[in-house]
Enzyme design. Structure first.
Site, PDB file in Angstrom:
ATOM      1  N   LYS A   1     -44.325 -25.307   3.338  1.00 58.56           N
ATOM      2  CA  LYS A   1     -42.902 -25.417   3.663  1.00 58.56           C
ATOM      3  C   LYS A   1     -42.127 -24.400   2.823  1.00 58.56           C
ATOM      4  O   LYS A   1     -41.751 -23.342   3.297  1.00 58.56           O
ATOM      5  CB  LYS A   1     -42.404 -26.853   3.447  1.00 58.56           C
ATOM      6  CG  LYS A   1     -41.108 -27.172   4.204  1.00 58.56           C
ATOM      7  CD  LYS A   1     -39.910 -26.512   3.580  1.00 58.56           C
ATOM      8  CE  LYS A   1     -38.591 -26.858   4.210  1.00 58.56           C
ATOM      9  NZ  LYS A   1     -37.486 -26.157   3.537  1.00 58.56           N
TER      10      LYS A   1
ATOM     11  N   SER B   1     -27.232 -34.106  13.587  1.00 56.57           N
ATOM     12  CA  SER B   1     -27.458 -32.868  12.851  1.00 56.57           C
ATOM     13  C   SER B   1     -27.010 -33.088  11.413  1.00 56.57           C
ATOM     14  O   SER B   1     -26.185 -33.953  11.142  1.00 56.57           O
ATOM     15  CB  SER B   1     -26.666 -31.721  13.473  1.00 56.57           C
ATOM     16  OG  SER B   1     -27.144 -30.501  12.946  1.00 56.57           O
TER      17      SER B   1
ATOM     18  N   GLN C   1     -43.525 -32.437   8.138  1.00 55.08           N
ATOM     19  CA  GLN C   1     -42.639 -33.593   8.365  1.00 55.08           C
ATOM     20  C   GLN C   1     -43.355 -34.688   9.137  1.00 55.08           C
ATOM     21  O   GLN C   1     -43.281 -35.866   8.779  1.00 55.08           O
ATOM     22  CB  GLN C   1     -41.390 -33.172   9.162  1.00 55.08           C
ATOM     23  CG  GLN C   1     -40.260 -32.612   8.331  1.00 55.08           C
ATOM     24  CD  GLN C   1     -39.558 -33.679   7.483  1.00 55.08           C
ATOM     25  OE1 GLN C   1     -39.937 -34.842   7.449  1.00 55.08           O
ATOM     26  NE2 GLN C   1     -38.538 -33.261   6.771  1.00 55.08           N
TER      27      GLN C   1
ATOM     28  N   HIS D   1     -30.717 -30.346  11.282  1.00 50.07           N
ATOM     29  CA  HIS D   1     -30.147 -29.362  12.213  1.00 50.07           C
ATOM     30  C   HIS D   1     -30.687 -29.504  13.643  1.00 50.07           C
ATOM     31  O   HIS D   1     -31.877 -29.312  13.874  1.00 50.07           O
ATOM     32  CB  HIS D   1     -30.452 -27.948  11.722  1.00 50.07           C
ATOM     33  CG  HIS D   1     -30.150 -27.735  10.270  1.00 50.07           C
ATOM     34  ND1 HIS D   1     -28.868 -27.668   9.803  1.00 50.07           N
ATOM     35  CD2 HIS D   1     -30.956 -27.610   9.188  1.00 50.07           C
ATOM     36  CE1 HIS D   1     -28.885 -27.479   8.489  1.00 50.07           C
ATOM     37  NE2 HIS D   1     -30.142 -27.447   8.095  1.00 50.07           N
TER      38      HIS D   1
ATOM     39  N   SER E   1     -43.136 -26.117   8.738  1.00 56.09           N
ATOM     40  CA  SER E   1     -42.311 -27.125   8.061  1.00 56.09           C
ATOM     41  C   SER E   1     -42.427 -28.470   8.763  1.00 56.09           C
ATOM     42  O   SER E   1     -42.631 -29.512   8.126  1.00 56.09           O
ATOM     43  CB  SER E   1     -40.834 -26.714   8.085  1.00 56.09           C
ATOM     44  OG  SER E   1     -40.673 -25.464   7.497  1.00 56.09           O
TER      45      SER E   1
ATOM     46  N   ASP F   1     -40.976 -21.339   5.021  1.00 58.01           N
ATOM     47  CA  ASP F   1     -39.660 -21.537   5.650  1.00 58.01           C
ATOM     48  C   ASP F   1     -38.559 -20.954   4.754  1.00 58.01           C
ATOM     49  O   ASP F   1     -37.783 -20.069   5.170  1.00 58.01           O
ATOM     50  CB  ASP F   1     -39.525 -23.047   5.878  1.00 58.01           C
ATOM     51  CG  ASP F   1     -38.140 -23.584   6.188  1.00 58.01           C
ATOM     52  OD1 ASP F   1     -37.141 -23.046   5.690  1.00 58.01           O
ATOM     53  OD2 ASP F   1     -38.051 -24.593   6.913  1.00 58.01           O
ATOM     54  N   ASN F   2     -38.498 -21.419   3.502  1.00 52.48           N
ATOM     55  CA  ASN F   2     -37.429 -20.972   2.615  1.00 52.48           C
ATOM     56  C   ASN F   2     -37.492 -19.454   2.417  1.00 52.48           C
ATOM     57  O   ASN F   2     -36.450 -18.799   2.302  1.00 52.48           O
ATOM     58  CB  ASN F   2     -37.530 -21.674   1.250  1.00 52.48           C
ATOM     59  CG  ASN F   2     -37.536 -23.195   1.373  1.00 52.48           C
ATOM     60  OD1 ASN F   2     -37.918 -23.729   2.415  1.00 52.48           O
ATOM     61  ND2 ASN F   2     -37.126 -23.891   0.339  1.00 52.48           N
TER      62      ASN F   2
ATOM     63  N   ASN G   1     -40.376 -30.535   1.237  1.00 51.39           N
ATOM     64  CA  ASN G   1     -39.978 -29.181   0.847  1.00 51.39           C
ATOM     65  C   ASN G   1     -41.037 -28.488  -0.001  1.00 51.39           C
ATOM     66  O   ASN G   1     -41.307 -27.308   0.181  1.00 51.39           O
ATOM     67  CB  ASN G   1     -38.662 -29.216   0.065  1.00 51.39           C
ATOM     68  CG  ASN G   1     -38.204 -27.829  -0.332  1.00 51.39           C
ATOM     69  OD1 ASN G   1     -37.827 -27.029   0.513  1.00 51.39           O
ATOM     70  ND2 ASN G   1     -38.265 -27.520  -1.628  1.00 51.39           N
TER      71      ASN G   1
ATOM     72  N   GLU H   1     -36.633 -32.812   3.850  1.00 53.60           N
ATOM     73  CA  GLU H   1     -36.936 -31.446   4.267  1.00 53.60           C
ATOM     74  C   GLU H   1     -36.622 -30.378   3.220  1.00 53.60           C
ATOM     75  O   GLU H   1     -37.344 -29.405   3.085  1.00 53.60           O
ATOM     76  CB  GLU H   1     -36.118 -31.151   5.540  1.00 53.60           C
ATOM     77  CG  GLU H   1     -36.162 -29.728   6.060  1.00 53.60           C
ATOM     78  CD  GLU H   1     -37.395 -29.425   6.891  1.00 53.60           C
ATOM     79  OE1 GLU H   1     -38.212 -30.339   7.091  1.00 53.60           O
ATOM     80  OE2 GLU H   1     -37.545 -28.273   7.330  1.00 53.60           O
TER      81      GLU H   1
HETATM   82  P1  NAI Z   1     -34.866 -22.718  -5.690  1.00 51.14           P
HETATM   83  O1  NAI Z   1     -34.652 -23.742  -6.725  1.00 51.14           O
HETATM   84  O2  NAI Z   1     -36.234 -22.168  -5.447  1.00 51.14           O
HETATM   85  O3  NAI Z   1     -33.926 -21.452  -5.954  1.00 51.14           O
HETATM   86  C1  NAI Z   1     -32.608 -21.499  -6.389  1.00 51.14           C
HETATM   87  C2  NAI Z   1     -32.459 -20.434  -7.475  1.00 51.14           C
HETATM   88  O4  NAI Z   1     -31.094 -20.282  -7.825  1.00 51.14           O
HETATM   89  C3  NAI Z   1     -33.215 -20.801  -8.753  1.00 51.14           C
HETATM   90  O5  NAI Z   1     -34.132 -19.774  -9.085  1.00 51.14           O
HETATM   91  C4  NAI Z   1     -32.108 -20.939  -9.791  1.00 51.14           C
HETATM   92  O6  NAI Z   1     -32.513 -20.510 -11.086  1.00 51.14           O
HETATM   93  C5  NAI Z   1     -31.011 -20.055  -9.215  1.00 51.14           C
HETATM   94  N1  NAI Z   1     -29.662 -20.383  -9.685  1.00 51.14           N
HETATM   95  C6  NAI Z   1     -29.124 -21.603  -9.955  1.00 51.14           C
HETATM   96  N2  NAI Z   1     -27.849 -21.480 -10.344  1.00 51.14           N
HETATM   97  C7  NAI Z   1     -27.560 -20.156 -10.318  1.00 51.14           C
HETATM   98  C8  NAI Z   1     -26.377 -19.404 -10.609  1.00 51.14           C
HETATM   99  N3  NAI Z   1     -25.264 -19.985 -11.007  1.00 51.14           N
HETATM  100  N4  NAI Z   1     -26.434 -18.058 -10.457  1.00 51.14           N
HETATM  101  C9  NAI Z   1     -27.582 -17.447 -10.056  1.00 51.14           C
HETATM  102  N5  NAI Z   1     -28.725 -18.117  -9.777  1.00 51.14           N
HETATM  103  C10 NAI Z   1     -28.705 -19.456  -9.905  1.00 51.14           C
HETATM  104  O7  NAI Z   1     -34.307 -23.334  -4.329  1.00 51.14           O
HETATM  105  P2  NAI Z   1     -34.579 -22.776  -2.858  1.00 51.14           P
HETATM  106  O8  NAI Z   1     -35.742 -23.469  -2.269  1.00 51.14           O
HETATM  107  O9  NAI Z   1     -34.544 -21.313  -2.902  1.00 51.14           O
HETATM  108  O10 NAI Z   1     -33.302 -23.365  -2.102  1.00 51.14           O
HETATM  109  C11 NAI Z   1     -31.986 -22.911  -2.374  1.00 51.14           C
HETATM  110  C12 NAI Z   1     -30.992 -23.617  -1.460  1.00 51.14           C
HETATM  111  O11 NAI Z   1     -31.241 -23.254  -0.108  1.00 51.14           O
HETATM  112  C13 NAI Z   1     -31.088 -25.134  -1.474  1.00 51.14           C
HETATM  113  O12 NAI Z   1     -29.798 -25.674  -1.313  1.00 51.14           O
HETATM  114  C14 NAI Z   1     -31.933 -25.445  -0.254  1.00 51.14           C
HETATM  115  O13 NAI Z   1     -31.751 -26.761   0.181  1.00 51.14           O
HETATM  116  C15 NAI Z   1     -31.432 -24.417   0.708  1.00 51.14           C
HETATM  117  N6  NAI Z   1     -32.303 -24.020   1.821  1.00 51.14           N
HETATM  118  C16 NAI Z   1     -31.685 -23.412   2.882  1.00 51.14           C
HETATM  119  C17 NAI Z   1     -32.414 -22.967   3.955  1.00 51.14           C
HETATM  120  C18 NAI Z   1     -31.732 -22.330   5.111  1.00 51.14           C
HETATM  121  O14 NAI Z   1     -32.364 -22.102   6.127  1.00 51.14           O
HETATM  122  N7  NAI Z   1     -30.461 -22.015   5.044  1.00 51.14           N
HETATM  123  C19 NAI Z   1     -33.883 -23.111   3.999  1.00 51.14           C
HETATM  124  C20 NAI Z   1     -34.441 -23.706   2.821  1.00 51.14           C
HETATM  125  C21 NAI Z   1     -33.672 -24.131   1.771  1.00 51.14           C
END
Ligand code: NAI
Length: 469
Positions: free
Chosen positions: A221, A77, A398, A54, A394, A225-226, A216, A191
């Protein structure tokens, strides 16, 4: 580099971008400390880094840290809506090639990513967010090696169609380019959760051609961040998009991992009544004990006002759910890819664009739904992503990961094989330490006797590998 080796919205935004960069630097003590520590020794000299992340103000500070440490950098990006055009302009004006415009098309996304690889001597290291840069090279190299069927036939999605088209263009323009680039790359630092999943999959299939560092899962991180990042940026995105009153509304957060925890806290902090859905019993129990009602989407769908997917999974909110929602329900995603919500299934539903990244769908019968950022991550599409301070943690990881990979590539005996690694705990603790002073944290120091009693070195690491924070 040619005089105009960039594609951005407007170079006249550079001054504004620079002012915001100056402010961001004051909130990014980790990155500034690395400039101080490594600015002279330049451990990244010779590294030609392709960045796919990004293109925000915070990323601009990351880019300038990488160049201060000696790297050559080209940047794209990793999302079509996440660029902050003034940040891209400031970077372009500084002479670093950058290819990113807020609202670029999918075709442009892959074209710009391709351009970010085009160092005169070729790229040799990747800094990825979500894995697109890695995917591009690996897929192209497989096609060059003869697996042409990979990009033939009907693409499964718009996304796939766009990457296939770009690979074909590059194959036609420079035969052998993918194989050479694939062979030149010495490593990737990744990341985000979704990109890290892709890397472990490659490792399992024996297809990872270079070492990878999973940034990550550094504690400093994903547990910051998350979580705390989304806690600030989720509601920011919903407010800028809709100006809706949050207090009293019912919100459903789908997924209670790190991003889900931050998102639920964000909505709760804004006064919403928050429900959570989960598939994992541990995270479901955590959500319940954090005070949230844990239920299914089917149960909550017809009564909630706001829906946010945080799962990194696909088809979590489907057409059948959207049909069931209340009039004017707000739907958005904060996970990495847009496939958490079945946006393609809305093609036949009447759509009215309200403003950039905000669309209203009117279902037959008249019920309306607001979709944010076309299902792409709304905190970066509708707002400006996480605040600088948390991104500093984060991005400090990196930079340390890039140094590790680059130095190892030149070492005669290698630390890293073609596998996915995490940074060692002492570096994780170092990243945290670099962020304490800024917010006035006073750390307690143990005595030698205390350290011996709990069995850790006095200077850390303070926790065993299995500790979960
Ligand atoms: P995580 O693996 O810690 O959490 C995802 C959760 O969703 C898990 O607990 C899992 O059991 C649950 N899950 C999976 N399928 C499901 C369903 N059908 N219904 C309900 N729950 C379900 O992953 P994290 O770190 O929380 O990341 C989640 C997403 O966010 C990833 O795609 C990551 O790349 C992205 N992300 C986005 C950010 C942003 O700023 N927008 C920042 C950091 C990560």
């Amino acid at each position: 580099m040619s005089a105009h080796d960039y594609i951005i919205k407007d170079i006249k935004l550079a001054d504004y971008g620079r002012k915001e960069l100056d402010i961001a630097e004051t909130e990014m003590p980790g990155l500034m400390a690395l400039r101080e520590e490594f600015g002279e020794s330049k451990p990244l000299a010779g590294a030609r880094i392709v960045g796919s992340l990004h293109m925000t103000v915070q990323t601009a500070v990351l880019i300038e840290t990488l160049t201060a440490l000696g790297a050559d950098v080209r940047w794209a990006s990793c999302n079509i809506y996440s660029t902050q055009d003034h940040a891209a302009a400031a970077i372009a004006a500084s002479g670093v090639p950058v290819f990113a415009i807020k609202g670029q098309t999918l075709e442009e996304h892959w074209d710009y990513l391709d351009k970010s690889f085009l160092f005169p001597e070729g790229a040799n290291i990747i800094l990825d967010d979500g894995g697109d840069a890695t995917l591009y090279v690996l897929l192209g190299a497989r096609v060059e090696a003869g697996e042409t069927d990979l990009i033939e036939g009907e693409p499964g999605s718009e996304e796939e169609a766009a990457i296939f088209a770009q690979i074909k263009k590059r194959l036609a323009a420079s035969p052998g380019w993918f194989t050479k680039t694939h062979d030149d790359i010495v490593g990737v630092s990744e990341e985000t959760t979704t990109g890290v999943h892709r890397l472990y999959e490659l490792q399992r299939e024996g297809r990872l051609p270079f070492p990878a560092i999973n940034v990550n899962d550094s504690v400093t991180k994903s547990k910051f961040d998350n979580k705390y990042g989304c806690k600030e940026s989720l509601v920011d995105g919903i407010r800028r998009a809709t100006d809706t009153m949050m207090a009293g509304k019912t919100a459903v957060v789908l997924g209670y991992g790190d991003v889900g925890k931050g998102s639920a806290a964000s909505l709760k902090g804004a006064g919403a009544r928050v429900k959570v859905t989960e598939v994992d019993p541990i995270c479901a129990l955590q959500a319940a004990m954090d005070g949230f009602e844990v239920t299914t989407l089917e149960d909550a769908v017809s009564t909630a006002d706001i829906f946010v997917t945080t799962t990194g999974n696909k088809d979590v909110i489907r057409l059948e759910h959207m049909r069931e929602m209340k009039d004017m329900a707000i739907v958005g995603n904060i996970g990495h890819f847009d496939n958490e919500i079945q946006v393609a299934a809305l093609n036949n539903i009447q759509m009215t664009n309200i403003k950039d990244q905000v669309d209203m769908y009117t279902f037959p019968g008249g019920k309306r739904m607001i979709l944010l950022s076309q299902g792409r991550l709304l905190n970066l599409g509708n707002a400006t992503g996480h605040p600088s301070f948390v991104m500093s943690a984060s991005f400090t990881n990196q930079v340390l990961a890039q140094i590790e990979l680059w130095e190892d590539s030149k070492a005669s005996s290698k630390k890293y094989a073609n596998e996915v690694y995490m940074l060692p705990k002492h570096l994780d603790e170092k990243v945290a330490r670099l962020h304490l002073e800024k917010i006035g944290v006073k750390l307690t120091e143990m005595t030698k006797e205390q350290a011996d009693y709990i069995g850790v070195p006095k200077q850390g690491p303070y926790k065993p590998e299995h500790y979960r924070y």
